[in-house]
Design an enzyme around this catalytic site. Sequence first.
Site, short mmCIF file in Angstrom:
data_model
loop_
_atom_site.label_atom_id
_atom_site.label_comp_id
_atom_site.label_asym_id
_atom_site.label_seq_id
_atom_site.Cartn_x
_atom_site.Cartn_y
_atom_site.Cartn_z
N HIS A 17 13.72 -98.68 30.69
CA HIS A 17 12.77 -98.63 29.57
C HIS A 17 12.89 -97.31 28.84
O HIS A 17 12.93 -97.26 27.60
CB HIS A 17 11.32 -98.75 30.08
CG HIS A 17 10.95 -100.07 30.65
ND1 HIS A 17 10.30 -100.17 31.85
CD2 HIS A 17 11.10 -101.34 30.18
CE1 HIS A 17 10.07 -101.45 32.11
NE2 HIS A 17 10.55 -102.17 31.12
N LYS A 41 -3.04 -111.96 33.21
CA LYS A 41 -1.81 -111.80 34.01
C LYS A 41 -2.08 -110.86 35.17
O LYS A 41 -2.78 -109.87 35.05
CB LYS A 41 -0.69 -111.26 33.14
CG LYS A 41 -0.20 -112.28 32.13
CD LYS A 41 1.24 -112.08 31.83
CE LYS A 41 1.70 -113.19 30.90
NZ LYS A 41 3.11 -113.09 30.62
N ARG A 90 19.77 -106.63 28.00
CA ARG A 90 20.58 -106.41 29.19
C ARG A 90 21.74 -107.38 29.29
O ARG A 90 22.79 -107.06 29.82
CB ARG A 90 19.71 -106.55 30.45
CG ARG A 90 18.64 -105.51 30.56
CD ARG A 90 17.70 -105.83 31.68
NE ARG A 90 16.97 -107.05 31.33
CZ ARG A 90 15.84 -107.44 31.87
NH1 ARG A 90 15.30 -106.74 32.84
NH2 ARG A 90 15.24 -108.53 31.47
N SER A 127 11.59 -104.39 35.85
CA SER A 127 10.40 -103.98 36.62
C SER A 127 10.16 -104.90 37.80
O SER A 127 9.80 -104.46 38.89
CB SER A 127 9.17 -103.95 35.72
OG SER A 127 9.26 -102.94 34.77
#
Length: 164
Positions: A17, A41, A90, A127
């Site tokens: 990040h 969440k 990515r 993460s």
Amino acid sequence: MRRAVCPGSFDPVTNGHLDIVQRAASLFDEVVVAVGVNKSKNRLFEAEERIAMLEEACAEWSNVRVDGFTGLLTTYCVENGVHAIVKGLRAVSDFDYELQMAQMNSSLTDVETVFVPTSPAWSFLASSLVKEVATFGGDVSGLVPPFVLERLTARLAERRATGG
């Protein structure tokens, strides 16, 4: 002023990040790291904790600030004069998803999406993987800033102690 946003949940913030934030900071006059706040969440860290970790992690860049947001990112952009959304990619699978999001966002408002390929050193990093590896005792010290590692280790210990 060219203002961009780097959105995410950052649960927790990783070196991947921060690589994207640093590179965005070199391209734009101001970068807002926007932490998505979604109470429904289940996150390891509360929004306030994620914001605090990002503020510490981004302190070295004078043109970067951290903020939280709820609702649509495009609404946040319009309300805050943001002209671009910066997204790290990515892999091809990221591109497939992010292209759809970029097209949807541009249909909602006049905000461009800028794709930044992740540095090869961080191309595998997420993460969710950091949390999983750390949960099972793996070494993630090279994947997150040291102060994040301390908080991650402490939070996982708390969860183990309470059975959560």
